[in-house]
Design an enzyme around this catalytic site. Structure first.
Site, mmCIF file in Angstrom:
data_model
loop_
_atom_site.group_PDB
_atom_site.id
_atom_site.type_symbol
_atom_site.label_atom_id
_atom_site.label_comp_id
_atom_site.label_asym_id
_atom_site.label_seq_id
_atom_site.Cartn_x
_atom_site.Cartn_y
_atom_site.Cartn_z
ATOM 1 N N CYS A 66 0.816 -1.215 0.000
ATOM 2 C CA CYS A 66 0.000 0.000 0.000
ATOM 3 C C CYS A 66 0.850 1.264 0.000
ATOM 4 O O CYS A 66 0.501 2.257 -0.621
ATOM 5 C CB CYS A 66 -0.902 0.004 1.220
ATOM 6 S SG CYS A 66 0.037 -0.074 2.755
ATOM 7 N N HIS A 92 -1.592 1.091 7.240
ATOM 8 C CA HIS A 92 -2.056 1.159 5.856
ATOM 9 C C HIS A 92 -1.834 2.582 5.326
ATOM 10 O O HIS A 92 -2.080 3.549 6.042
ATOM 11 C CB HIS A 92 -3.545 0.797 5.815
ATOM 12 C CG HIS A 92 -4.085 0.590 4.439
ATOM 13 N ND1 HIS A 92 -3.416 -0.132 3.476
ATOM 14 C CD2 HIS A 92 -5.234 1.012 3.855
ATOM 15 C CE1 HIS A 92 -4.140 -0.141 2.360
ATOM 16 N NE2 HIS A 92 -5.245 0.547 2.569
ATOM 17 N N ASN A 95 -8.549 4.096 -1.929
ATOM 18 C CA ASN A 95 -7.845 2.922 -1.434
ATOM 19 C C ASN A 95 -7.219 2.155 -2.610
ATOM 20 O O ASN A 95 -7.454 2.499 -3.774
ATOM 21 C CB ASN A 95 -8.829 2.031 -0.664
ATOM 22 C CG ASN A 95 -8.139 1.150 0.361
ATOM 23 O OD1 ASN A 95 -6.908 1.050 0.392
ATOM 24 N ND2 ASN A 95 -8.923 0.495 1.197
#
Ligand SMILES: *[C@@H]1O[C@H](CO)[C@@H](O)[C@H](O)[C@H]1NC(C)=O
Ligand SMILES: *[C@@H]1O[C@H](CO)[C@@H](O)[C@H](O)[C@H]1NC(C)=O
Ligand SMILES: *[C@@H]1O[C@H](CO)[C@@H](O)[C@H](O)[C@H]1NC(C)=O
Ligand SMILES: *[C@@H]1O[C@H](CO)[C@@H](O)[C@H](O)[C@H]1NC(C)=O
Length: 375
Positions: A142, A318, A342
């Site tokens: 990520c 994240h 995301n």
């Protein structure tokens, strides 16, 4: 008055509900599992695996029902493509190890943009500076997506054509370490955007997604690759490296500076202070920003303003892209939110995006806001 009574009624229902009511009988569960598998194109290598995945799916379904009741529709949860992995697996394969946000020297922070009032809502997704939603797959990458998407925005903000840039180059080649703050970029085991900007600056550029496509998300399954640790991988900072990797898909074999996007160079990077008013101003004047948060509770998120009751702001796991903000007016509450892109594919959440409470430091969303500065 009516509102108060209704609210009390709901509290009472919640208080008497016991966890046993969230158990799903196996026949109904099996049918749902089969439908779910078809919908998400899932298949398993053996019956043993299928049965163990079914068991996890049933447990998750119970959790999802419970969450939906607890959050009373303000945030909705669903059996999305993560419904056959346990919370523990999710943390291990999709999220990064939990870390506290590094604090930078004062001169690293952007000073405040002058602005009288913030608009009620703001959204970069319609302005041609945000690429389509991507999917990191089962890899803790990520941080590379968050970095690259900030860069894509900065490039487009300069009037250049919106271009998907290479996440894989960063995953494969960036082993930047920060011994002072004790952080490192660790390929599929996590990393930090502030270090990745430094890598891209040092490398002198970045390839496009087209010339150096993402492949890390499946650990060697068809269409994916078994990535090697980046040069400079530091066991002390990152933990033990992968036990097997395929050298023909490593940085050494694929990296090619001749294919860098012409003219795209990182000159520097900046951090934004934790004050969420200042973050909103910076978002509007600078463009989409890299942020990090504690995403433990996001596994089954479907829609609404994400506002988990317990979410330690100190445990970031994240990294994502901040693209907008607004205010949601519900029946019982008015909630300011951030709009966040995301990297779990366009089918996850609100078309690949989620909204999270704004103004309360929720899940540490305001503690690691950064941007690259292009030449
Ligand atoms: C942002 O813009 C996109 C594209 O128009 C739209 O689908 C989305 O609903 C907007 N989101 C918010 C929170 O304003
Ligand atoms: C790896 O990280 C540790 C801890 O920060 C540091 O002391 C060491 O010098 C690093 N090793 C290399 C080879 O950079
Ligand atoms: C290594 O990767 C290449 C390119 O994807 C592939 O052709 C080869 O079969 C892989 N080798 C092994 C041992 O998996
Ligand atoms: C955040 O910054 C704004 C604008 O400078 C200021 O009005 C506000 O008091 C600050 N909030 C906090 C909690 O410091």
């Amino acid at each position: 008055m009516e509102k108060v009574l209704l609210a009390l009624g709901l509290t009472a229902v919640l208080a008497v509900s016991s966890s046993s009511q969230y158990k799903i009988d196996r026949v109904t569960g099996r049918q749902r599992f089969n439908e779910w598998k078809a919908k998400h194109g899932k298949s398993y290598l053996s019956n043993v695996e299928e049965e163990s995945r079914f068991k996890i799916y049933l447990e998750n379904l119970g959790k999802i029902l419970q969450l939906n009741e607890e959050y009373k529709g303000r945030t909705k949860f669903i059996d999305n493509h993560f419904a056959d992995i346990s919370e523990k697996e999710f943390r291990k394969t999709v999220l990064m190890p939990k870390r506290t946000a590094p604090k930078f020297p004062r001169e690293r922070y952007l000073t405040r943009a002058v602005r009288d009032t913030l608009p009620v809502q703001f959204n970069w997704t319609t302005q041609g500076v945000v690429t389509p939603v991507k999917d990191q797959g089962a890899a803790g990458t990520c941080w590379a997506f968050s970095t690259i998407e900030n860069l894509e925005g900065q490039w487009a903000m300069k009037g250049k054509p919106l271009t998907s840039l290479s996440v894989e180059q960063v995953v494969d080649c960036d082993g930047t370490g920060d011994p002072v703050l004790g952080h490192g970029d660790c390929g599929v085991f996590g990393g930090w955007p502030y270090l990745a900007y430094q890598y891209i600056k040092k490398a002198g550029g970045i390839e496009s997604e087209e010339s150096y496509p993402y492949c890390a998300g499946g650990g060697g399954a068809p269409g994916t690759c078994e990535v090697c640790p980046p040069p400079g991988y530091n066991n002390t900072l990152c933990g033990p490296p992968v036990w097997f990797c395929n050298m023909t898909v490593s940085c050494g074999h694929k990296y090619n500076p001749a294919k860098f996007v012409p003219g795209l160079k990182v000159a520097d990077w900046k951090a934004i202070p934790e004050n969420e008013t200042i973050i909103a101003e910076a978002l509007m004047s600078v463009g989409p920003l890299s942020i990090a948060l504690n995403a433990e509770m996001l596994q089954f998120y479907h829609s609404g303003v994400f506002n988990p009751i317990f979410c330690s702001p100190e445990n970031l796991d994240h990294a994502v892209l901040l693209v907008g903000f607004g205010t949601h007016k519900g029946w019982f509450e008015t909630e300011d939110y951030w709009l966040v892109k995301n990297s779990w594919g366009p089918k996850w959440g609100e078309k690949g995006y989620f909204r999270i409470l704004r103004g309360k430091g929720k899940c540490g969303v305001n503690t690691q806001v950064t941007t690259a500065v292009l030449e």
